[in-house]
Design a protein around this motif. Structure first.
Motif, mmCIF file in Angstrom:
data_model
loop_
_atom_site.group_PDB
_atom_site.id
_atom_site.type_symbol
_atom_site.label_atom_id
_atom_site.label_comp_id
_atom_site.label_asym_id
_atom_site.label_seq_id
_atom_site.Cartn_x
_atom_site.Cartn_y
_atom_site.Cartn_z
ATOM 1 N N SER A 1 29.138 42.893 38.677
ATOM 2 C CA SER A 1 29.447 43.615 39.924
ATOM 3 C C SER A 1 30.674 43.067 40.634
ATOM 4 O O SER A 1 30.739 43.041 41.863
ATOM 5 C CB SER A 1 28.236 43.598 40.874
ATOM 6 N N TYR A 2 31.692 42.666 39.869
ATOM 7 C CA TYR A 2 32.895 42.074 40.447
ATOM 8 C C TYR A 2 34.052 43.051 40.580
ATOM 9 O O TYR A 2 35.061 42.742 41.205
ATOM 10 C CB TYR A 2 33.338 40.879 39.598
ATOM 11 N N ASN A 3 33.955 44.225 39.992
ATOM 12 C CA ASN A 3 35.037 45.213 40.076
ATOM 13 C C ASN A 3 34.540 46.470 40.797
ATOM 14 O O ASN A 3 33.734 47.207 40.259
ATOM 15 C CB ASN A 3 35.518 45.578 38.671
ATOM 16 N N PRO A 4 34.946 46.699 42.041
ATOM 17 C CA PRO A 4 36.020 46.031 42.785
ATOM 18 C C PRO A 4 35.511 44.990 43.793
ATOM 19 O O PRO A 4 36.251 44.587 44.692
ATOM 20 C CB PRO A 4 36.659 47.193 43.535
ATOM 21 N N TRP A 5 34.260 44.539 43.659
ATOM 22 C CA TRP A 5 33.637 43.723 44.710
ATOM 23 C C TRP A 5 33.851 42.227 44.498
ATOM 24 O O TRP A 5 32.939 41.421 44.680
ATOM 25 C CB TRP A 5 32.138 44.032 44.770
ATOM 26 N N ILE A 6 35.053 41.824 44.107
ATOM 27 C CA ILE A 6 35.322 40.438 43.762
ATOM 28 C C ILE A 6 35.225 39.507 44.971
ATOM 29 O O ILE A 6 35.025 38.298 44.815
ATOM 30 C CB ILE A 6 36.707 40.311 43.087
ATOM 31 N N PHE A 7 35.323 40.028 46.183
ATOM 32 C CA PHE A 7 35.216 39.164 47.357
ATOM 33 C C PHE A 7 33.764 38.889 47.735
ATOM 34 O O PHE A 7 33.496 38.074 48.621
ATOM 35 C CB PHE A 7 35.965 39.782 48.546
ATOM 36 N N ASN A 8 32.823 39.552 47.061
ATOM 37 C CA ASN A 8 31.403 39.314 47.317
ATOM 38 C C ASN A 8 30.624 38.932 46.061
ATOM 39 O O ASN A 8 29.479 38.474 46.155
ATOM 40 C CB ASN A 8 30.762 40.568 47.924
ATOM 41 N N HIS A 9 31.230 39.148 44.879
ATOM 42 C CA HIS A 9 30.594 38.791 43.616
ATOM 43 C C HIS A 9 31.611 38.074 42.738
ATOM 44 O O HIS A 9 32.777 38.459 42.696
ATOM 45 C CB HIS A 9 30.090 40.036 42.876
ATOM 46 N N CYS A 10 31.176 37.061 42.044
ATOM 47 C CA CYS A 10 32.101 36.302 41.207
ATOM 48 C C CYS A 10 32.282 36.966 39.839
ATOM 49 O O CYS A 10 31.417 37.714 39.370
ATOM 50 C CB CYS A 10 31.619 34.867 41.029
ATOM 51 N N SER A 11 33.387 36.672 39.203
ATOM 52 C CA SER A 11 33.629 37.106 37.830
ATOM 53 C C SER A 11 32.889 36.157 36.885
ATOM 54 O O SER A 11 32.460 35.062 37.291
ATOM 55 C CB SER A 11 35.124 37.077 37.532
ATOM 56 N N PRO A 12 32.735 36.518 35.620
ATOM 57 C CA PRO A 12 32.102 35.601 34.670
ATOM 58 C C PRO A 12 32.827 34.258 34.571
ATOM 59 O O PRO A 12 32.180 33.205 34.487
ATOM 60 C CB PRO A 12 32.182 36.366 33.347
ATOM 61 N N GLU A 13 34.161 34.290 34.588
ATOM 62 C CA GLU A 13 34.924 33.042 34.519
ATOM 63 C C GLU A 13 34.692 32.175 35.753
ATOM 64 O O GLU A 13 34.591 30.947 35.659
ATOM 65 C CB GLU A 13 36.412 33.351 34.359
ATOM 66 N N GLN A 14 34.603 32.808 36.925
ATOM 67 C CA GLN A 14 34.339 32.056 38.141
ATOM 68 C C GLN A 14 32.925 31.483 38.142
ATOM 69 O O GLN A 14 32.704 30.362 38.603
ATOM 70 C CB GLN A 14 34.556 32.966 39.356
ATOM 71 N N ALA A 15 31.971 32.251 37.633
ATOM 72 C CA ALA A 15 30.592 31.760 37.541
ATOM 73 C C ALA A 15 30.524 30.533 36.640
ATOM 74 O O ALA A 15 29.843 29.543 36.945
ATOM 75 C CB ALA A 15 29.682 32.863 37.012
ATOM 76 N N GLU B 1 33.109 47.845 36.289
ATOM 77 C CA GLU B 1 33.345 47.249 34.972
ATOM 78 C C GLU B 1 32.343 47.803 33.947
ATOM 79 O O GLU B 1 31.203 48.138 34.306
ATOM 80 C CB GLU B 1 33.241 45.720 35.028
ATOM 81 N N PRO B 2 32.760 47.920 32.681
ATOM 82 C CA PRO B 2 31.831 48.370 31.634
ATOM 83 C C PRO B 2 30.589 47.486 31.608
ATOM 84 O O PRO B 2 30.672 46.271 31.829
ATOM 85 C CB PRO B 2 32.650 48.232 30.345
ATOM 86 N N ILE B 3 29.454 48.066 31.333
ATOM 87 C CA ILE B 3 28.179 47.376 31.472
ATOM 88 C C ILE B 3 28.091 46.141 30.584
ATOM 89 O O ILE B 3 27.447 45.145 30.933
ATOM 90 C CB ILE B 3 27.009 48.352 31.186
ATOM 91 N N GLU B 4 28.775 46.163 29.424
ATOM 92 C CA GLU B 4 28.687 45.039 28.504
ATOM 93 C C GLU B 4 29.765 43.979 28.765
ATOM 94 O O GLU B 4 29.748 42.897 28.163
ATOM 95 C CB GLU B 4 28.801 45.530 27.049
ATOM 96 N N GLU B 5 30.709 44.273 29.669
ATOM 97 C CA GLU B 5 31.854 43.373 29.855
ATOM 98 C C GLU B 5 31.491 41.987 30.410
ATOM 99 O O GLU B 5 32.028 40.973 29.928
ATOM 100 C CB GLU B 5 32.889 44.035 30.762
ATOM 101 N N PRO B 6 30.636 41.872 31.434
ATOM 102 C CA PRO B 6 30.379 40.548 32.000
ATOM 103 C C PRO B 6 29.920 39.515 30.974
ATOM 104 O O PRO B 6 30.451 38.403 30.931
ATOM 105 C CB PRO B 6 29.302 40.824 33.053
ATOM 106 N N HIS C 1 22.289 38.987 36.943
ATOM 107 C CA HIS C 1 23.031 40.009 37.692
ATOM 108 C C HIS C 1 24.019 40.762 36.802
ATOM 109 O O HIS C 1 25.208 40.853 37.099
ATOM 110 C CB HIS C 1 23.752 39.362 38.879
ATOM 111 N N TYR C 2 23.498 41.329 35.715
ATOM 112 C CA TYR C 2 24.353 42.103 34.811
ATOM 113 C C TYR C 2 23.467 43.003 33.943
ATOM 114 O O TYR C 2 22.267 42.797 33.801
ATOM 115 C CB TYR C 2 25.209 41.181 33.934
#
Length: 273
Positions: free
Chosen positions: A198-212, A238-243, A229-230
């Motif tokens: 849930s980081y695209n476009p909500w990156i200011f409230n959810h982290c990316s996999p790399e940030q996690a 983001e595509p469902i399998e991307e995270p 959370h995926y």
């Protein structure tokens, strides 16, 4: 003495402390959203929960990270045993009223729950970078994660420290986990459950996999990381399998693929025992 952790789908995680069981962010229905009687109007699951409530043993403790409907599902809460102990963040006490015991924690507060199987279990509220309002008017609600420590079970990885498990709930990139490790005298944790979607476009409230990965492995010093959370609800672009693909890619790049656990929903990860 066996301690296991199981990802059930989205952010719902089952902690089994040798038979004393805790359920974090229980969302086990087919939809999330506004409930009207027996009906729920909102997003439908893309994958069923790995285990339904009737397949789980009795829940002894409930952990709620915040009030968002994909983390706190009222129909699921209504089906849990009233004898359970509820641990909630500040401003969310109403979700724990039906349970026998209720503990409301502000950031860095902690409570010790006596268990019949592993002895004292300390739960500490951990800050996160997110928000907690469930509607447009209840901005008083708090949010955060939890550090769970089995005070009578030694960590298999950190000499002189108790077994430690982190449940992050929801968070964007933050320095909280580096601060937590500093508060722990530089000691990491045995397992960290971290959100990766849930980081695209909500990156200011959810982290990316790399940030996690950075927060769990580099900042907190977690021995293992369980992604949450995926792949369950379509909440972002983001595509469902991307995270998960991105998380595995960064782990492989850094030579730590074996540090990822619980990648199959419903498959228990044994921490000790």
């Amino acid at each position: 003495m066996k301690v296991q952790v199981t990802a059930l789908g989205h952010a719902s995680v089952w902690f089994d402390f040798a038979g004393f069981c805790a359920l974090a962010d229980p969302v086990l229905g087919d939809r999330i959203g506004i409930s009207v009687g027996k009906f729920v109007m909102g997003s439908k699951r893309l994958k069923p929960p790995a285990l339904r409530l009737e397949e789980l043993p009795s829940t002894d403790m409930v952990l709620l990270s915040h009030a968002h409907m994909d983390h706190t599902d009222v129909p699921t809460l209504r089906q849990l045993s009233k004898d359970a102990t509820a641990i909630v963040q500040r401003g969310n006490g109403d979700f724990g009223k039906r349970f026998a015991q209720r503990h409301i924690l502000s950031w860095w507060d902690s409570v010790v729950v006596e268990t019949p199987t592993v002895g004292p279990l300390r739960i500490q509220s951990i800050p996160s970078r997110h928000w907690g309002a469930r509607t447009v008017v209840d901005f008083w609600r708090g949010w955060g994660g939890y550090l769970l420590e089995c005070l009578d079970i030694p960590s298999p990885h950190f000499e002189g420290s108790p077994l430690s498990l982190l449940f992050a709930g929801d968070t964007a990139l933050t320095d909280v986990y580096a601060k937590l490790r500093e508060r722990r005298g530089g000691v990491g944790v045995d397992l960290a459950c971290m959100p990766i979607g849930s980081y695209n476009p909500w990156i200011f409230n959810h982290c990316s996999p790399e940030q996690a990965w950075k927060m769990a492995i580099h900042d907190l010093g977690a021995v293992t990381m369980m992604p949450i959370h995926y792949e369950t609800f379509r909440l972002s672009n983001e595509p469902i399998e991307e995270p998960l693909e991105r998380l595995q890619k960064i782990a492989l790049k850094e030579g730590g693929l074996e540090r990822l656990v619980g990648l199959v929903f419903g498959q228990p990860h044994r921490v000790v025992g």
